[in-house]
Motif scaffolding. Structure first.
Motif, PDB file in Angstrom:
ATOM      1  N   ASP A  80       0.868  -1.179   0.000  1.00 42.34           N
ATOM      2  CA  ASP A  80       0.000   0.000   0.000  1.00 42.34           C
ATOM      3  C   ASP A  80       0.906   1.232   0.000  1.00 42.34           C
ATOM      4  O   ASP A  80       1.168   1.828   1.035  1.00 42.34           O
ATOM      5  N   PRO A  81       1.385   1.651  -1.169  1.00 45.53           N
ATOM      6  CA  PRO A  81       2.410   2.697  -1.246  1.00 45.53           C
ATOM      7  C   PRO A  81       1.986   4.039  -0.679  1.00 45.53           C
ATOM      8  O   PRO A  81       2.828   4.864  -0.362  1.00 45.53           O
ATOM      9  N   SER A  82       0.683   4.288  -0.594  1.00 49.50           N
ATOM     10  CA  SER A  82       0.230   5.578  -0.087  1.00 49.50           C
ATOM     11  C   SER A  82       0.021   5.569   1.419  1.00 49.50           C
ATOM     12  O   SER A  82      -0.376   6.574   1.994  1.00 49.50           O
ATOM     13  N   LEU A  83       0.271   4.427   2.049  1.00 46.17           N
ATOM     14  CA  LEU A  83      -0.018   4.293   3.475  1.00 46.17           C
ATOM     15  C   LEU A  83       1.257   4.175   4.293  1.00 46.17           C
ATOM     16  O   LEU A  83       2.095   3.325   4.043  1.00 46.17           O
ATOM     17  N   ASN A  84       1.379   5.055   5.296  1.00 47.47           N
ATOM     18  CA  ASN A  84       2.443   4.952   6.284  1.00 47.47           C
ATOM     19  C   ASN A  84       1.790   4.596   7.613  1.00 47.47           C
ATOM     20  O   ASN A  84       1.087   5.418   8.209  1.00 47.47           O
ATOM     21  N   PRO A  85       1.968   3.349   8.090  1.00 43.97           N
ATOM     22  CA  PRO A  85       1.277   2.926   9.315  1.00 43.97           C
ATOM     23  C   PRO A  85       1.517   3.837  10.507  1.00 43.97           C
ATOM     24  O   PRO A  85       0.650   3.956  11.375  1.00 43.97           O
ATOM     25  N   SER A  86       2.668   4.489  10.559  1.00 47.77           N
ATOM     26  CA  SER A  86       2.956   5.347  11.707  1.00 47.77           C
ATOM     27  C   SER A  86       2.078   6.592  11.728  1.00 47.77           C
ATOM     28  O   SER A  86       2.035   7.311  12.730  1.00 47.77           O
ATOM     29  N   ASP A  87       1.374   6.858  10.627  1.00 47.33           N
ATOM     30  CA  ASP A  87       0.485   8.017  10.580  1.00 47.33           C
ATOM     31  C   ASP A  87      -0.840   7.749  11.284  1.00 47.33           C
ATOM     32  O   ASP A  87      -1.643   8.676  11.464  1.00 47.33           O
ATOM     33  N   TYR A  88      -1.097   6.496  11.659  1.00 43.06           N
ATOM     34  CA  TYR A  88      -2.391   6.131  12.238  1.00 43.06           C
ATOM     35  C   TYR A  88      -2.176   5.453  13.590  1.00 43.06           C
ATOM     36  O   TYR A  88      -1.148   4.829  13.829  1.00 43.06           O
ATOM     37  N   SER A  89      -3.184   5.578  14.455  1.00 40.93           N
ATOM     38  CA  SER A  89      -3.134   4.891  15.743  1.00 40.93           C
ATOM     39  C   SER A  89      -3.961   3.624  15.665  1.00 40.93           C
ATOM     40  O   SER A  89      -4.976   3.564  14.970  1.00 40.93           O
ATOM     41  N   GLY A  90      -3.515   2.592  16.379  1.00 40.22           N
ATOM     42  CA  GLY A  90      -4.262   1.338  16.402  1.00 40.22           C
ATOM     43  C   GLY A  90      -4.116   0.553  15.116  1.00 40.22           C
ATOM     44  O   GLY A  90      -3.071   0.549  14.463  1.00 40.22           O
ATOM     45  N   THR A  91      -5.204  -0.131  14.723  1.00 37.76           N
ATOM     46  CA  THR A  91      -5.215  -1.026  13.558  1.00 37.76           C
ATOM     47  C   THR A  91      -5.567  -0.255  12.291  1.00 37.76           C
ATOM     48  O   THR A  91      -6.509   0.539  12.283  1.00 37.76           O
ATOM     49  N   ILE A  92      -4.806  -0.478  11.233  1.00 39.18           N
ATOM     50  CA  ILE A  92      -5.131   0.117   9.934  1.00 39.18           C
ATOM     51  C   ILE A  92      -6.304  -0.655   9.333  1.00 39.18           C
ATOM     52  O   ILE A  92      -6.246  -1.877   9.187  1.00 39.18           O
ATOM     53  N   LEU A  93      -7.368   0.043   8.969  1.00 36.68           N
ATOM     54  CA  LEU A  93      -8.570  -0.593   8.443  1.00 36.68           C
ATOM     55  C   LEU A  93      -8.718  -0.304   6.957  1.00 36.68           C
ATOM     56  O   LEU A  93      -8.333   0.764   6.464  1.00 36.68           O
ATOM     57  N   TYR A  94      -9.315  -1.280   6.256  1.00 35.99           N
ATOM     58  CA  TYR A  94      -9.561  -1.190   4.826  1.00 35.99           C
ATOM     59  C   TYR A  94     -11.058  -1.358   4.576  1.00 35.99           C
ATOM     60  O   TYR A  94     -11.796  -1.879   5.431  1.00 35.99           O
ATOM     61  N   PRO A  95     -11.541  -0.930   3.394  1.00 43.24           N
ATOM     62  CA  PRO A  95     -12.933  -1.213   3.058  1.00 43.24           C
ATOM     63  C   PRO A  95     -13.217  -2.708   3.178  1.00 43.24           C
ATOM     64  O   PRO A  95     -12.428  -3.538   2.748  1.00 43.24           O
ATOM     65  N   GLY A  96     -14.351  -3.046   3.777  1.00 42.57           N
ATOM     66  CA  GLY A  96     -14.697  -4.435   4.038  1.00 42.57           C
ATOM     67  C   GLY A  96     -14.392  -4.863   5.456  1.00 42.57           C
ATOM     68  O   GLY A  96     -14.823  -5.927   5.893  1.00 42.57           O
ATOM     69  N   ASP A  97     -13.647  -4.007   6.202  1.00 48.23           N
ATOM     70  CA  ASP A  97     -13.331  -4.335   7.596  1.00 48.23           C
ATOM     71  C   ASP A  97     -14.411  -3.861   8.557  1.00 48.23           C
ATOM     72  O   ASP A  97     -14.452  -4.297   9.711  1.00 48.23           O
ATOM     73  N   VAL A  98     -15.270  -2.934   8.125  1.00 49.01           N
ATOM     74  CA  VAL A  98     -16.315  -2.416   8.998  1.00 49.01           C
ATOM     75  C   VAL A  98     -17.504  -1.980   8.156  1.00 49.01           C
ATOM     76  O   VAL A  98     -17.335  -1.472   7.044  1.00 49.01           O
TER      77      VAL A  98
END
Length: 701
Positions: free
Chosen positions: A311-329
């Motif tokens: 996921d080249p546009s995603l830096n996990p350190s920019d988010y808190s907790g679990t990274i969610l994707y469409p279909g996860d909620v």
């Protein structure tokens, strides 16, 4: 003083001027006994400038605001010429510092010529008082600076020449030598003349190196050698070469070709030209995008050797907790405090284990423009839910309680093995359950997630957005993770899925139907709940009961075999799906069957044998859409159900018909067909009044 006699053109006049000047100087010296201290006749000097012009012992500066005049050396004289733009042009001519130690009766003379209407330049001298050619130094002054200030009209000129400073010797001046490093030895190339020793000067002239930055400088040395500098190899006074200027002497530098891949990396190794493939790391997480690369010797800015970023546009350190994707909620439940429902609720189900600190936003009627959030309306709800310390396991439905209350924060609950959420049959308030995080309102609005709410979003913010809560530009909102959207008009107000993770080509809002859903059902009921993949409609009104919703892994919105788009689920045990009866209708206003079928679209024009109809709250429902309409049970607690609008239609009921104490059934000119093969009942609830006309029929088959 300044001599302003006009010049004449021609050789004769020029020679006469030279001879007159010489005679003047000779006579002046003879009459006054003065000596020349300093002079400037511009002999041998050249140049022209509109900003700064520098001579061997002076500098001139153009000071006009706006368009500049021209300073030049013309015919061995300084000349200042104004152009045609400004009304007035100004400049200053300033001498270098002049030593006047040991002199008295100091006088200044010069020559100036110019266009008609121009005035002589004004004169000033530093470190003393100047007046009409005479200069009186301040006490202890040993130097002075002469300044001529020019001011001329446009297209005019003025010259300056033969500047002579004279004075009477009051003592026999001594030559002093600058001692900048304070070692008692003077620099023979930097002198001044004075009767007494000036500060920073000595009588000695033997200092060959007073530069403290010289590599061989030593204030305590008696060698008194000339100043030396390090060569390219770092040798003081050496002659080593560093052809590539990398700080490594060529006799030790094995690679001097700046195009080599290992240039600078290892100066003692031979040049290498082997290139590597580098991959873009746009999100700065240290992982490279396998689809974007370049070949280079050295690492380009923003690139890494790794190519495993999924996921080249995603830096996990920019988010808190679990990274969610469409279909996860997904949204799974909503209810409004209406017709006996005690509180307002909104529920969502997670299909992925969620860590502590994970944050979700549930918003109603907040328009996504394609790159940022639009302006919030006064009624829009913006709710932030934060996962509890123990996290939330996959498959859990989280329900936010009493979301329409005035407090800015509240509790979220989910089922616990020993304390499940109690969902009573009939219109009732939820109770029980364990704490499942907290929520807070971030806007003053309290818009429901049902009734007339055109669309609602769930999205995950990045840390900066969640902290600052500022929005409205692509830069601020560009890192939000939109997860799902539903409502009865997803494109209302220009709302769109463009620029989000759920972008697609479905509905009119450019969303992917796997993660979004649009149906008029959301505009009609006080409560709705997820119906599952086996339902004709994935969401249906559920005003008669608030039931738990369980969504299995792999759930998505889909349109199988051309059917109405539904949630599809791989859950095979339907005991896990305690949903409301298929096709349940609860009305909150007066309506017609045709309006329900072709407007909101809650029912098909011909109905179906599993369709239950409840009319309450004084509603009037009239069947007017097809020659025969099918349904199951009909319950009229308060209001009127008209099975026909006078056109002789047939209503085929496969269940029972029951009236409340204030309900009415009007058969009109149509036919009521009891279509079940099993026992059916009609309860007019008129035991106290057998003559009541609340249940009327023309034909019964």
């Amino acid at each position: 003083m300044i001599d302003s006699k006009p010049r004449r053109e021609g050789v004769r006049v020029f020679l006469s001027h030279c001879l007159s000047t010489l005679l003047f100087l000779l006579l002046s010296s003879q009459v006054t006994g003065q000596q020349t201290i300093w002079s400037e006749d511009f002999t041998g000097e050249t140049g022209s400038s509109t900003t700064t012009l520098t001579g061997d012992q002076w500098v001139a500066t153009e000071t006009t605001s706006g368009s500049s005049g021209t300073m030049s050396i013309t015919s061995s004289a300084f000349r200042f010429l104004g152009n045609s733009s400004n009304g007035t042009y100004t400049c200053t001519w300033v001498s270098d510092p002049i030593s006047i130690g040991g002199y008295t009766s100091i006088t200044l003379s010069s020559y100036s010529d110019g266009s008609g209407g121009t005035s002589l330049p004004s004169v000033s001298m530093s470190n003393g008082t100047y007046s009409s050619g005479s200069f009186s130094p301040d006490g202890g002054a040993t130097t002075t600076v002469i300044t001529y200030s020019f001011s001329i009209a446009k297209n005019k000129y003025r010259t300056l020449d033969n500047i002579v400073l004279t004075g009477t010797v009051s003592c026999t001046p001594t030559t002093w030598y600058a001692d900048t490093d304070g070692d008692g030895l003077g620099n023979p190339s930097s002198t001044t003349s004075a009767c007494s020793q000036p500060a920073g000067y000595v009588a000695d002239s033997t200092d060959l190196c007073d530069d403290t930055s010289a590599c061989n400088y030593d204030v305590n040395s008696n060698a008194n050698a000339s100043c030396l500098t390090n060569d390219a190899c770092g040798v003081c006074g050496g002659d080593g070469v560093d052809v590539d200027s990398d700080g490594v002497c060529d006799d030790a530098d094995s690679c001097t070709n700046t195009t080599a891949c290992n240039y600078l990396a290892n100066p003692t190794a031979a040049c290498s030209y082997t290139q590597q493939t580098w991959y873009e790391d746009a999100d700065g997480d240290g992982l490279g995008d396998p689809a974007v690369s370049q070949v280079a010797c050295a690492q380009p800015a923003g690139y890494v050797l790794d190519n495993t970023d999924s996921d080249p546009s995603l830096n996990p350190s920019d988010y808190s907790g679990t990274i969610l994707y469409p279909g996860d909620v997904y949204f799974s439940f909503a209810a409004d405090a209406y017709s006996g429902i005690g509180d307002d609720y909104i529920g969502f189900t997670v299909l992925k284990d969620i860590e502590s600190g994970t944050t979700l936003f549930l918003v109603s009627e907040w328009q996504w423009t394609g790159s940022y959030w639009g302006t919030l309306s006064g009624t829009s709800s913006v709710i932030r839910w934060t996962a509890p310390a123990e996290g939330v396991v996959s498959g859990t439905e989280v329900i936010l309680f009493d979301i329409d209350a005035s407090p800015s924060s509240g509790i979220a609950k989910c089922d616990d093995e020993n304390d499940p959420i109690v969902r009573a049959s009939g219109n009732a308030t939820l109770s029980g359950g364990q704490s499942c995080g907290t929520f807070e309102h971030l806007s003053s609005g309290r818009q429901e997630f049902n009734w007339a709410t055109e669309f609602s979003w769930i999205f995950q913010p990045d840390i900066d957005w969640n902290t600052n809560l500022t929005y409205g530009t692509a830069e601020l909102d560009g890192s939000l993770r939109h997860l799902t959207c539903l409502g009865f008009d997803l494109n209302f107000g220009g709302n769109t899925g463009a620029g989000t993770l759920i972008e697609g080509s479905d509905w009119s809002a450019s969303m992917d139907e796997a993660y979004s859903y649009e149906n008029a059902n959301f505009n009609q009921s006080a409560a709705w709940a997820y119906q599952g993949g086996a339902s004709v409609l994935p969401f249906a009104a559920s005003a008669s009961g608030l039931v738990t919703q369980v969504i299995g892994e792999g759930v998505s919105f889909s349109a199988a075999n051309g059917a109405t788009p539904t949630y599809s689920s791989i859950v095979s045990d339907y005991s896990e799906l305690p949903y409301e009866p298929n096709g349940y209708i609860s009305l909150s206003n007066s309506a017609t069957w045709n309006g329900l079928a072709n407007g909101p679209g809650i029912v098909n024009p011909s109905g179906n044998s599993a369709l239950d109809i409840v009319v309450d709250s004084g509603v009037s429902l009239t069947v007017d859409a097809a020659s025969e309409v099918a349904c199951n049970d009909i319950t009229v607690t308060s209001g009127t159900f008209a099975s026909c609008d006078g056109a002789g239609r047939t209503l085929a009921a496969s269940g029972s018909i029951a009236l409340g104490t204030s309900g009415a059934f009007e058969g009109g000119q149509g036919t009521l067909k009891l279509s079940s093969l099993t026992e059916q009942t009609i309860d007019a609830n008129n035991y106290a009044d057998p003559s009541s006309s609340r249940f009327q029929l023309k034909n019964l088959v």
